[in-house]
Enzyme design. Structure first.
Site, PDB file in Angstrom:
ATOM      1  N   CYS A 164       0.826  -1.215   0.000  1.00 10.36           N
ATOM      2  CA  CYS A 164       0.000   0.000   0.000  1.00 10.36           C
ATOM      3  C   CYS A 164       0.859   1.264   0.000  1.00 10.36           C
ATOM      4  CB  CYS A 164      -0.922   0.001   1.215  1.00 10.36           C
ATOM      5  SG  CYS A 164      -1.933  -1.484   1.326  1.00 10.36           S
ATOM      6  N   ASN A 178     -10.046   0.156   1.139  1.00 14.62           N
ATOM      7  CA  ASN A 178      -8.583   0.201   1.091  1.00 14.62           C
ATOM      8  C   ASN A 178      -8.157  -0.305  -0.286  1.00 14.62           C
ATOM      9  OD1 ASN A 178      -5.850  -0.438   1.255  1.00 14.62           O
ATOM     10  ND2 ASN A 178      -5.976  -1.158   3.378  1.00 14.62           N
ATOM     11  N   HIS A 213      -2.768   7.157   3.692  1.00 14.72           N
ATOM     12  CA  HIS A 213      -3.250   5.921   3.064  1.00 14.72           C
ATOM     13  C   HIS A 213      -4.544   5.475   3.724  1.00 14.72           C
ATOM     14  CE1 HIS A 213      -3.787   1.878   1.867  1.00 14.72           C
ATOM     15  NE2 HIS A 213      -3.243   1.339   2.948  1.00 14.72           N
TER      16      HIS A 213
HETATM   17  O1  UT7 Z   1      -3.335  -1.313   3.949  1.00 13.47           O
HETATM   18  C1  UT7 Z   1      -2.175  -1.608   4.672  1.00 13.47           C
HETATM   19  C2  UT7 Z   1      -2.247  -2.885   5.379  1.00 13.47           C
HETATM   20  N1  UT7 Z   1      -3.469  -3.181   6.075  1.00 13.47           N
HETATM   21  C3  UT7 Z   1      -3.916  -2.488   7.119  1.00 13.47           C
HETATM   22  O2  UT7 Z   1      -3.378  -1.464   7.505  1.00 13.47           O
HETATM   23  C4  UT7 Z   1      -5.057  -3.080   7.896  1.00 13.47           C
HETATM   24  C5  UT7 Z   1      -4.780  -2.985   9.362  1.00 13.47           C
HETATM   25  N2  UT7 Z   1      -5.701  -3.701  10.233  1.00 13.47           N
HETATM   26  C6  UT7 Z   1      -7.026  -3.393  10.357  1.00 13.47           C
HETATM   27  O3  UT7 Z   1      -7.561  -2.559   9.645  1.00 13.47           O
HETATM   28  C7  UT7 Z   1      -7.799  -4.081  11.449  1.00 13.47           C
HETATM   29  O4  UT7 Z   1      -6.894  -4.762  12.280  1.00 13.47           O
HETATM   30  C8  UT7 Z   1      -8.892  -5.086  10.950  1.00 13.47           C
HETATM   31  C9  UT7 Z   1     -10.017  -4.313  10.299  1.00 13.47           C
HETATM   32  C10 UT7 Z   1      -8.280  -6.058   9.967  1.00 13.47           C
HETATM   33  C11 UT7 Z   1      -9.457  -5.823  12.163  1.00 13.47           C
HETATM   34  O5  UT7 Z   1      -9.949  -4.884  13.105  1.00 13.47           O
HETATM   35  P1  UT7 Z   1      -9.485  -4.963  14.637  1.00 13.47           P
HETATM   36  O6  UT7 Z   1     -10.214  -3.897  15.342  1.00 13.47           O
HETATM   37  O7  UT7 Z   1      -7.985  -4.901  14.682  1.00 13.47           O
HETATM   38  O8  UT7 Z   1     -10.031  -6.367  15.087  1.00 13.47           O
HETATM   39  P2  UT7 Z   1      -9.242  -7.551  15.812  1.00 13.47           P
HETATM   40  O9  UT7 Z   1      -8.474  -8.347  14.811  1.00 13.47           O
HETATM   41  O10 UT7 Z   1      -8.510  -7.037  17.025  1.00 13.47           O
HETATM   42  O11 UT7 Z   1     -10.444  -8.412  16.338  1.00 13.47           O
HETATM   43  C12 UT7 Z   1     -11.369  -7.895  17.344  1.00 13.47           C
HETATM   44  C13 UT7 Z   1     -12.588  -8.787  17.357  1.00 13.47           C
HETATM   45  C14 UT7 Z   1     -12.241 -10.281  17.400  1.00 13.47           C
HETATM   46  O12 UT7 Z   1     -13.247 -10.934  18.143  1.00 13.47           O
HETATM   47  P3  UT7 Z   1     -12.986 -11.337  19.683  1.00 13.47           P
HETATM   48  O13 UT7 Z   1     -11.794 -12.232  19.667  1.00 13.47           O
HETATM   49  O14 UT7 Z   1     -12.734 -10.047  20.387  1.00 13.47           O
HETATM   50  O15 UT7 Z   1     -14.254 -12.005  20.071  1.00 13.47           O
HETATM   51  C15 UT7 Z   1     -12.351 -10.698  15.961  1.00 13.47           C
HETATM   52  O16 UT7 Z   1     -12.612 -12.074  15.819  1.00 13.47           O
HETATM   53  O17 UT7 Z   1     -13.328  -8.589  16.143  1.00 13.47           O
HETATM   54  C16 UT7 Z   1     -13.503  -9.854  15.485  1.00 13.47           C
HETATM   55  N3  UT7 Z   1     -13.491  -9.599  14.063  1.00 13.47           N
HETATM   56  C17 UT7 Z   1     -14.603  -9.372  13.352  1.00 13.47           C
HETATM   57  N4  UT7 Z   1     -15.897  -9.355  13.708  1.00 13.47           N
HETATM   58  C18 UT7 Z   1     -16.803  -9.084  12.732  1.00 13.47           C
HETATM   59  C19 UT7 Z   1     -12.418  -9.511  13.227  1.00 13.47           C
HETATM   60  N5  UT7 Z   1     -12.820  -9.231  11.981  1.00 13.47           N
HETATM   61  C20 UT7 Z   1     -14.180  -9.156  12.026  1.00 13.47           C
HETATM   62  C21 UT7 Z   1     -15.173  -8.895  11.053  1.00 13.47           C
HETATM   63  N6  UT7 Z   1     -16.455  -8.872  11.455  1.00 13.47           N
HETATM   64  N7  UT7 Z   1     -14.884  -8.655   9.762  1.00 13.47           N
END
Ligand code: UT7
Length: 346
Positions: free
Chosen positions: A123, A295, A265
């Protein structure tokens, strides 16, 4: 090389000046509800945690090169030029492993014998490609360079993986850079950029490359798609973009409170907000289009430049700070004063 906090930096040779900007989005919109018909997620979660309402998806017959071609044509029209010396294409989703996508795009643009090559920095690729193009110009190797960021992320995202499917979209953006005077509006400032390969596996397509060639026939289908440790990437994105942004501002001889617009970004709405917060730049100076396009990886920065300029959120004379981050891990930042007389072609 990364720029340290050494203060304002002089760059020799002609400057690279933005003279045109263009963008292209495939017409098909994919809403959160449509995605969630096959994902264990919800419209509410995606809006709150990522800030996306919809993204675009290219039809299967449309490739990264096709999107790049349209954005490149529009950037050239915006600049009022019909020829360039070089085309640098940033992408994570090339049309083929071999050859690079840029020469075919240059050919379709009618650019006879132009230097054309791809840059891969996830990215952060568009800002890397801009740094390479600025280097070509200041070295006297080219007078006019087309820099394109284009992605068909739908080609490498598993639509059943809720960790990645809601995030990414397809699209392309491009700018024309021309040799000009240092200090002139539109001139790109020094770049602050770097990488951390110790986290190469934080965003990775495990199969399909030379590293996994012995598993070509046995790798599970999911290994041909992007795997991402989202939460870890999130933290590095905020830290690295905040630092690169500070370094670029310092190298330009500016202060952060002089920044009129932060073009960050569009990784995740919360990442952009965290970077702006860390830099003390208010939300009204931080344009965003992630809600509409998602994104778009290497296309994200030029798409946002085009959209913000078109909507009047980026105006001539604005001091602009540009910063991006992606797989590699890789990051890059630079500065410019938005030039007069550049109308974005969307
Ligand atoms: O473009 C350059 C590279 N990419 C990025 O910069 C992306 C960077 N990362 C992100 O944008 C975020 O980390 C994500 C959008 C991918 C995930 O969001 P998050 O707030 O970091 O979620 P997390 O991985 O910490 O997960 C929190 C909770 C988990 O549930 P529990 O364990 O707390 O019960 C996940 O299983 O959210 C859950 N979860 C979801 N729930 C519904 C993770 N993805 C989803 C989803 N829908 N799509």
């Amino acid at each position: 090389m990364n720029v340290s906090s050494a203060g304002p930096r002089e760059v020799p040779g002609p400057a690279a000046v933005v003279t045109g900007v263009g963008s292209h989005l495939p017409p098909r919109r994919v809403t959160n509800d449509e995605l969630c018909s096959r994902l264990d997620s919800s419209d509410e979660w995606i809006r709150e945690r990522i800030g996306i309402q919809e993204r675009r998806r290219a039809d299967a017959a449309v490739s990264t090169g096709d999107l790049a071609l349209e954005a490149a044509r529009r950037a050239m029209r915006s600049a009022g030029v019909t020829d360039v010396d070089a085309l640098v294409l940033a992408t994570t989703t090339p049309d083929h492993h071999c050859p690079a996508t840029a020469p075919a795009v240059a050919h379709r643009l009618g650019l006879q014998d132009a230097v054309a090559f791809d840059v891969t920095a996830g990215c952060a690729g568009f800002v890397h490609a801009s740094a390479v193009a600025a280097g070509l110009i200041s070295a006297g190797s080219a007078r006019r360079v087309l820099v394109v960021g284009a992605e068909t992320m739908s080609a490498i995202i598993d639509s059943d993986d809720r960790a990645t499917a809601p995030l990414f979209g397809d699209g392309a953006g491009a700018v024309v850079l021309e040799a000009g005077l240092r200090g002139q509006d539109g001139c790109l400032g020094p770049f602050a950029w770097g990488s951390d390969g110790s986290l190469a596996d934080a965003i990775v397509i495990p199969a399909g490359g030379a590293r996994a060639r012995d598993r070509r026939d046995t790798a599970p289908a999911g290994d041909f798609f992007v795997h991402m440790r989202g939460n870890e990437v999130f933290r590095h994105a905020v830290r690295r973009m905040s630092q690169a942004a500070r370094d670029a501002v310092l190298a330009a001889g500016w202060t952060l409170d002089e920044v009129d617009r932060l073009i960050v970004h569009q990784a995740n709405g919360r990442i952009g907000a965290s970077v702006a917060d860390a830099l003390g730049i208010p939300a009204e100076r931080t344009p965003s289009n992630i809600a509409r396009v998602g994104n778009t990886a290497a296309a994200s920065v030029p798409l946002l430049l085009a959209h913000a300029a078109d909507e009047g959120r980026l105006k001539p004379g604005h001091r602009v700070l540009v910063v991006a981050f992606g797989s590699g891990l890789a990051w890059a930042a630079t500065t410019l004063v938005w030039p007069p007389g550049v109308t974005a072609e969307l």
